[in-house]
Design a protein around this motif. Sequence first.
Motif, short mmCIF file in Angstrom:
data_model
loop_
_atom_site.label_atom_id
_atom_site.label_comp_id
_atom_site.label_asym_id
_atom_site.label_seq_id
_atom_site.Cartn_x
_atom_site.Cartn_y
_atom_site.Cartn_z
N ALA A 156 0.84 -1.20 0.00
CA ALA A 156 0.00 0.00 0.00
C ALA A 156 0.88 1.25 0.00
CB ALA A 156 -0.92 0.01 1.21
N GLY A 157 0.50 2.19 -0.84
CA GLY A 157 1.23 3.46 -0.91
C GLY A 157 2.36 3.48 -1.93
N CYS A 158 2.66 2.32 -2.51
CA CYS A 158 3.76 2.25 -3.49
C CYS A 158 3.33 2.90 -4.81
CB CYS A 158 4.15 0.80 -3.73
SG CYS A 158 5.42 0.56 -4.99
N PRO A 159 4.14 3.78 -5.38
CA PRO A 159 3.82 4.35 -6.69
C PRO A 159 4.04 3.30 -7.80
CG PRO A 159 5.34 5.77 -5.48
CD PRO A 159 5.30 4.44 -4.77
N ASP A 212 -4.62 7.08 -11.88
CA ASP A 212 -5.07 8.35 -11.32
C ASP A 212 -5.61 9.24 -12.45
OD1 ASP A 212 -4.27 7.68 -8.77
OD2 ASP A 212 -2.27 8.57 -9.00
N ALA A 266 -0.12 7.26 -8.14
CA ALA A 266 0.65 7.82 -7.03
C ALA A 266 0.72 6.89 -5.83
CB ALA A 266 0.06 9.17 -6.61
N SER A 267 -0.36 6.11 -5.60
CA SER A 267 -0.40 5.30 -4.39
C SER A 267 -1.18 4.02 -4.64
CB SER A 267 -1.04 6.10 -3.25
OG SER A 267 -1.10 5.34 -2.07
N HIS A 268 -0.48 2.91 -4.68
CA HIS A 268 -1.13 1.61 -4.84
C HIS A 268 -1.99 1.33 -3.61
CE1 HIS A 268 -1.60 -2.76 -5.25
NE2 HIS A 268 -1.15 -2.67 -6.50
#
Length: 666
Positions: A540-543, A585, A613-615
């Motif tokens: 989670a949060g990985c671009p 996005d 931007a954020s997986h």
Amino acid sequence: MSDSPPVSSPSFNSPSFTAGASRSRSRLVLPPDDTALSPYTGWTRAHWESVADQLLDALVPYASPGRALYRLPGRTSSSGELSDGLEGYARSFLLAAFRIAGARGQVDEALIERYAAGLAAGTDPSSGEAWPPLADRTQPMVEAASIAIGLHETRPWIWDRLDTRVQERVAEWLGGFIGRRTHDNNWRLFQVVSEQFLASVGAPHSRSDIENGLDRIEDWYVGGGWYTDGDGRKFDYYAGWAMHLYPLLWSRIVAGTRGPGGEPGDDGGRTEVYRERLARFLTTYPHFFGADGAPVHQGRSLTYRFAAATPVWMGALAGRTPLAPGLTRRLASGAVRHFVERGAPDERGLLTLGWYDAFLPVTQLYSGPASPYWASKAFVGLLLPADHAVWTEPERPLPVEESDRYTALPAPGWLLHGTRRDGIVRLVNHGSDRQDPRSWGQEPGDDDPHYAAFGYSTATAPDSAEEAWADRLGNHLALLAADGTPSRRRRIHFERCEGRTASSWYEAELPGEEGTFRIGTTSVLHGAWEIRVHRVAAPAGCPVREGGHAVAGPEVPVASTGPGWALARTAAGLTSALVGLHGWDPEPAGTVVRRVGANAYGTHSATPSLRLASHPGGVHVLVTLVALVGDATAAPDPEALRDAVRVQVDGEGVWLAFDDGESVQV
């Protein structure tokens, strides 16, 4: 498969897109075009002979006094200057041999004398030009094979006229192969043809070396006419200009070998197997060539350029080809003319390390100044007599000049799609990675821009300069580490390839994260479009970032971006577009990355890209439309592209519905 609307076939005289058209012209002076016999290229046998003669003449100033070494300008290879000088002799001798034998010896006697003198000096330890010996896994092994083939093909004009002492020295030098170890790939065949030549002239040789080498390539035949170049999934032009070529050249040497009682050589039934495999390979091989003659830009040793035409001539020479004679010549002539008109050879008449102009990022460490002269293999067609149908029948169009084409190649894991309107052929890669199986499950091997990408074409090349490739943008979907480092597509796990669909997956590694993350991709072809459906596992949060085709030319490409899309267009009208259809996005806009000096097709390149931007964590589905269009009058409108494809995603799969009524479930 549906044909494109009726338009004039894009040939060399048509206004359709041609890659690198603004490049400098070669200095070659050629005969007038014959558009009656060759309506697509204008070339005849006289053009081939003229190109061969001028390539050979341009090398003379670089020959050593004894003519054993050709020291060309350019970067020294990892094997050193002496080996590079041998390479210059051997590879140009192959060209000279095809020219001499094709003319039945009716050439300038100075050409024959030049290469005969080189044999004498190169094998004389006291000449000051002696060739390096054949040691295990060393570059002279490669060059020895060219010399052996050249000697066989020119036997009445060179070998049979050599002084007995020179013959003995040449046989002794080639005999350095006996019992030696080669690299375990196409190099096995260098030993095979060299020792078979020794057998043909009654010199010492090892029958087990020959048989073991021919047995080994059986392990690499994967069906459908395709060989991998060694263990693993190493698919590229070596399948044609090495794995199919050398076995059949070996067969020609066997045919000239006589036993102790004068009995003809025995091929053990292998020749018929090799002929049949090549015929199957050639069935789809013309689909790799664009209407402007360019081969798809994929794989290593691309500096051999028009050597890509070699297998079509070999099919005709072996008497087992599915191709019409006029198509054989059209493909081969188109490939050579493509480069001749774009600066290869250069103003000195030399083939440089590069694609069109000199460009080192398409080379490897083993590439020396004379390496490009493996392009000599393309002239094997000169062995066919002037009255053969390949020289006398009218040219026939390439597949891409007749209609839009989709070709599935399950053996290498490739999809090809060519569009008649712009003459471009695109390759979608789900199966060739050139990874060493010995590294599987251990330290991962490196990736390569000419194998790791999802897409290649006849009109584009990856940004392969070191700094650009470090970013791994073009035709790649990557997870991005905190410092921006992209994940690499090393080992490609092939899944399926049929119709217009292919799929594979790779394991992404992220600095600072334990374990790997699976990225699975299915490609669906529709016209000039490729729809990529990605199933992306990530923290989670990985671009996440994806790039399209890099386009390049002498001028800075135009860039356009909008919500969820990006587009780059060259001055010649070649357009690369990337449109997010699902999971990306919507804001901000896509981006276009420009580079200078990174691309084989031109000084200035540009690559469209999208970013998430954020997986969200777990497995996330991303759907992307990838377009590469060469027709400036039909340049894609990204918003219209998005509206042309409807995407539905649920727990059971992904549905694609196109505005022409076609639908696909992934």
